[in-house]
Design a protein around this motif. Structure first.
Motif, PDB file in Angstrom:
ATOM      1  N   LEU A  67      17.839  37.848  47.866  1.00  0.00           N
ATOM      2  CA  LEU A  67      18.855  37.510  48.859  1.00  0.00           C
ATOM      3  C   LEU A  67      20.173  37.152  48.166  1.00  0.00           C
ATOM      4  CD1 LEU A  67      16.907  35.371  51.494  1.00  0.00           C
ATOM      5  CD2 LEU A  67      17.806  37.687  51.769  1.00  0.00           C
ATOM      6  N   VAL A  68      20.073  36.405  47.062  1.00  0.00           N
ATOM      7  CA  VAL A  68      21.283  36.022  46.324  1.00  0.00           C
ATOM      8  C   VAL A  68      21.906  37.244  45.646  1.00  0.00           C
ATOM      9  CG1 VAL A  68      22.166  34.685  44.370  1.00  0.00           C
ATOM     10  CG2 VAL A  68      20.547  33.649  45.965  1.00  0.00           C
ATOM     11  N   VAL A  69      21.100  38.005  44.911  1.00  0.00           N
ATOM     12  CA  VAL A  69      21.624  39.158  44.170  1.00  0.00           C
ATOM     13  C   VAL A  69      22.170  40.207  45.139  1.00  0.00           C
ATOM     14  CG1 VAL A  69      21.017  41.069  42.634  1.00  0.00           C
ATOM     15  CG2 VAL A  69      20.099  38.779  42.208  1.00  0.00           C
ATOM     16  N   GLY A  70      21.411  40.533  46.168  1.00  0.00           N
ATOM     17  CA  GLY A  70      21.865  41.524  47.140  1.00  0.00           C
ATOM     18  C   GLY A  70      23.067  41.057  47.930  1.00  0.00           C
ATOM     19  N   GLY A  71      23.087  39.765  48.294  1.00  0.00           N
ATOM     20  CA  GLY A  71      24.223  39.237  49.044  1.00  0.00           C
ATOM     21  C   GLY A  71      25.514  39.278  48.250  1.00  0.00           C
ATOM     22  N   LEU A  72      25.453  38.901  46.985  1.00  0.00           N
ATOM     23  CA  LEU A  72      26.648  38.946  46.141  1.00  0.00           C
ATOM     24  C   LEU A  72      27.088  40.385  45.885  1.00  0.00           C
ATOM     25  CD1 LEU A  72      25.871  36.113  43.549  1.00  0.00           C
ATOM     26  CD2 LEU A  72      27.506  36.044  45.438  1.00  0.00           C
ATOM     27  N   ALA A  73      26.128  41.302  45.711  1.00  0.00           N
ATOM     28  CA  ALA A  73      26.486  42.702  45.513  1.00  0.00           C
ATOM     29  C   ALA A  73      27.121  43.285  46.767  1.00  0.00           C
ATOM     30  CB  ALA A  73      25.242  43.509  45.134  1.00  0.00           C
ATOM     31  N   LEU A  74      26.628  42.893  47.923  1.00  0.00           N
ATOM     32  CA  LEU A  74      27.208  43.367  49.185  1.00  0.00           C
ATOM     33  C   LEU A  74      28.631  42.839  49.346  1.00  0.00           C
ATOM     34  CD1 LEU A  74      26.708  44.956  51.769  1.00  0.00           C
ATOM     35  CD2 LEU A  74      25.746  42.870  52.777  1.00  0.00           C
ATOM     36  N   THR A  75      28.844  41.590  48.956  1.00  0.00           N
ATOM     37  CA  THR A  75      30.198  41.015  48.996  1.00  0.00           C
ATOM     38  C   THR A  75      31.133  41.778  48.067  1.00  0.00           C
ATOM     39  OG1 THR A  75      29.305  38.825  49.506  1.00  0.00           O
ATOM     40  CG2 THR A  75      31.540  38.915  48.629  1.00  0.00           C
ATOM     41  N   ALA A  76      30.630  42.132  46.870  1.00  0.00           N
ATOM     42  CA  ALA A  76      31.444  42.894  45.919  1.00  0.00           C
ATOM     43  C   ALA A  76      31.788  44.266  46.470  1.00  0.00           C
ATOM     44  CB  ALA A  76      30.705  43.026  44.585  1.00  0.00           C
ATOM     45  N   ALA A  77      30.840  44.888  47.179  1.00  0.00           N
ATOM     46  CA  ALA A  77      31.099  46.207  47.753  1.00  0.00           C
ATOM     47  C   ALA A  77      32.143  46.141  48.860  1.00  0.00           C
ATOM     48  CB  ALA A  77      29.796  46.801  48.298  1.00  0.00           C
ATOM     49  N   ILE A  78      32.132  45.063  49.628  1.00  0.00           N
ATOM     50  CA  ILE A  78      33.059  44.933  50.758  1.00  0.00           C
ATOM     51  C   ILE A  78      34.450  44.519  50.293  1.00  0.00           C
ATOM     52  CG2 ILE A  78      33.550  43.640  52.874  1.00  0.00           C
ATOM     53  CD1 ILE A  78      30.499  43.442  53.282  1.00  0.00           C
ATOM     54  N   TYR A  79      34.523  43.537  49.414  1.00  0.00           N
ATOM     55  CA  TYR A  79      35.800  42.953  49.027  1.00  0.00           C
ATOM     56  C   TYR A  79      36.296  43.417  47.661  1.00  0.00           C
ATOM     57  CZ  TYR A  79      34.854  39.860  52.949  1.00  0.00           C
ATOM     58  OH  TYR A  79      34.572  39.376  54.201  1.00  0.00           O
ATOM     59  N   GLY A  80      35.495  44.203  46.939  1.00  0.00           N
ATOM     60  CA  GLY A  80      35.888  44.653  45.618  1.00  0.00           C
ATOM     61  C   GLY A  80      35.305  43.769  44.538  1.00  0.00           C
ATOM     62  N   GLY A  81      35.195  44.315  43.350  1.00  0.00           N
ATOM     63  CA  GLY A  81      34.629  43.570  42.230  1.00  0.00           C
ATOM     64  C   GLY A  81      33.339  44.202  41.772  1.00  0.00           C
ATOM     65  N   ALA A  82      32.857  43.739  40.639  1.00  0.00           N
ATOM     66  CA  ALA A  82      31.641  44.290  40.049  1.00  0.00           C
ATOM     67  C   ALA A  82      30.429  43.510  40.528  1.00  0.00           C
ATOM     68  CB  ALA A  82      31.730  44.242  38.525  1.00  0.00           C
ATOM     69  N   ALA A  83      29.319  44.219  40.721  1.00  0.00           N
ATOM     70  CA  ALA A  83      28.062  43.570  41.077  1.00  0.00           C
ATOM     71  C   ALA A  83      27.499  42.850  39.855  1.00  0.00           C
ATOM     72  CB  ALA A  83      27.060  44.591  41.595  1.00  0.00           C
ATOM     73  N   GLN A  84      26.868  41.695  40.096  1.00  0.00           N
ATOM     74  CA  GLN A  84      26.303  40.920  39.003  1.00  0.00           C
ATOM     75  C   GLN A  84      24.822  41.208  38.839  1.00  0.00           C
ATOM     76  OE1 GLN A  84      27.691  37.056  40.686  1.00  0.00           O
ATOM     77  NE2 GLN A  84      28.564  36.706  38.661  1.00  0.00           N
ATOM     78  N   GLY A  85      24.349  40.992  37.621  1.00  0.00           N
ATOM     79  CA  GLY A  85      22.925  41.080  37.376  1.00  0.00           C
ATOM     80  C   GLY A  85      22.209  39.856  37.908  1.00  0.00           C
ATOM     81  N   THR A  86      20.887  39.855  37.799  1.00  0.00           N
ATOM     82  CA  THR A  86      20.087  38.787  38.395  1.00  0.00           C
ATOM     83  C   THR A  86      20.444  37.417  37.838  1.00  0.00           C
ATOM     84  OG1 THR A  86      18.268  40.353  38.712  1.00  0.00           O
ATOM     85  CG2 THR A  86      17.735  38.015  38.811  1.00  0.00           C
ATOM     86  N   THR A  87      20.470  37.283  36.516  1.00  0.00           N
ATOM     87  CA  THR A  87      20.704  35.975  35.901  1.00  0.00           C
ATOM     88  C   THR A  87      22.094  35.450  36.220  1.00  0.00           C
ATOM     89  OG1 THR A  87      19.213  36.585  34.098  1.00  0.00           O
ATOM     90  CG2 THR A  87      20.642  34.682  33.749  1.00  0.00           C
ATOM     91  N   ASP A  88      23.110  36.299  36.089  1.00  0.00           N
ATOM     92  CA  ASP A  88      24.477  35.851  36.352  1.00  0.00           C
ATOM     93  C   ASP A  88      24.685  35.535  37.830  1.00  0.00           C
ATOM     94  OD1 ASP A  88      25.255  36.034  33.721  1.00  0.00           O
ATOM     95  OD2 ASP A  88      25.884  38.114  33.885  1.00  0.00           O
ATOM     96  N   ALA A  89      24.038  36.301  38.713  1.00  0.00           N
ATOM     97  CA  ALA A  89      24.155  36.018  40.139  1.00  0.00           C
ATOM     98  C   ALA A  89      23.558  34.656  40.469  1.00  0.00           C
ATOM     99  CB  ALA A  89      23.466  37.115  40.952  1.00  0.00           C
ATOM    100  N   LEU A  90      22.401  34.359  39.890  1.00  0.00           N
ATOM    101  CA  LEU A  90      21.771  33.068  40.145  1.00  0.00           C
ATOM    102  C   LEU A  90      22.552  31.926  39.504  1.00  0.00           C
ATOM    103  CD1 LEU A  90      18.011  34.016  39.700  1.00  0.00           C
ATOM    104  CD2 LEU A  90      19.196  33.484  41.827  1.00  0.00           C
ATOM    105  N   ALA A  91      23.246  32.214  38.397  1.00  0.00           N
ATOM    106  CA  ALA A  91      24.057  31.172  37.748  1.00  0.00           C
ATOM    107  C   ALA A  91      25.151  30.670  38.674  1.00  0.00           C
ATOM    108  CB  ALA A  91      24.660  31.711  36.451  1.00  0.00           C
TER     109      ALA A  91
END
Length: 285
Positions: A25-49
């Motif tokens: 949920l965290v990794v997918g949610g942040l990646a979805l935000t990056a897709a909508i607003y721009g930016g790079a998707a994070q990996g699992t560890t960095d997303a959880l950080a």
């Protein structure tokens, strides 16, 4: 060996799936935000950080870490006691070996999450680090390519599990589980796509003898974004990862252990078979 699984495996299993659901949920949610607003998707560890700086972030990270370790324990016990009745033929032994491998992977992620909770920063790309260590072993590049191909196979398995709807074999019938069925299917297919890409990246790293070519979830999403209409595709796959997180939460609540619940529990798969045979009302009665 007792025919019935010990009672303690059920709460351990539920904690494991709940933690895995939270991760996606965290990794997918942040990646979805990056897709909508721009930016790079994070990996699992960095997303959880990113959670560490939020209210209750550190306790949540510790809970996720403990849950992932519980998932590892569940998978080990599942394979050892054959709680899902795979059997001891070649197909069953491969399935049980796969359970051990997934347990090791999620236990390693759990350890990384615990380090993140303590240190307050992501650990970089764990896939590249592991690939680099494998490269230093005898026959390292060949070993890395083999791991990559096995990972591709795991991704194909996840996608097939979603397309064939075999996940229904272990989900208890409830109104909520039935409503979320399309979400679970989409989540498994999306997870399969991401894992296949990760496997291909790892295999290519072995082929080129360059650990830098390997990558985890973040790198896989980056590859998707690099193609035509990549931002839209990355958004779709990111939404699929969120769906996979939901699928894990459904499993955390409604998954059954065949050697604990018995063969007569009404699962989604059993309901579908009875409905196709016109015996559903008879079974309900």
């Amino acid at each position: 060996m007792s025919d019935k699984a010990p009672a303690w495996v059920v709460p351990v299993m539920r904690a494991g799936y709940a933690a895995r659901g939270a991760v996606y949920l965290v990794v997918g949610g942040l990646a979805l935000t990056a897709a909508i607003y721009g930016g790079a998707a994070q990996g699992t560890t960095d997303a959880l950080a990113d959670l560490r700086g939020r209210a209750w972030g550190v306790p949540l990270l510790w809970a996720i870490a403990a849950g992932l370790v519980a998932y590892m324990v569940w998978r080990f016990v599942d394979a050892w006691l054959d709680l899902e009745c795979h059997g001891t033929d070649a197909k069953g032994l491969v399935a049980r070996a796969g359970q051990i491998v997934t347990g090791i992977i999620h236990g390693a992620i759990g350890g990384s999450v615990a380090l993140t909770a303590m240190r307050g920063s992501g650990g970089g790309d764990g896939t590249q680090s592991v690939t680099q260590k494998l490269m230093q072993m005898p026959w390292g590049p060949w070993l890395v390519m083999a791991v990559g191909l096995i990972t591709v196979g795991a991704g194909i398995y996840y996608a097939h599990k979603g397309i064939s709807e075999s996940y229904k074999d272990h989900i208890r019938v409830t109104p909520l589980a039935r409503r979320l069925d399309p979400v679970m299917k989409a989540g498994l297919v999306a997870e399969g796509i991401v894992i296949v890409i990760i496997g291909l990246l790892v295999a290519y790293a072995g082929l080129t003898n360059d650990p830098g070519e390997a990558g985890g979830v973040g790198a896989a999403l980056g590859e998707i974004r690099a193609v035509a209409f990549g931002r839209v595709l990355m958004g779709a796959v990111a939404a699929g990862l969120v769906a996979f997180g939901i699928e894990n939460l459904v499993e955390a609540v409604y998954r059954v252990v065949p050697r604990r619940s018995g063969p007569d529990v009404m699962t989604l798969a059993r309901r579908a078979r009875l409905k196709a045979e016109g015996k559903l009302q008879q079974a309900a009665a």
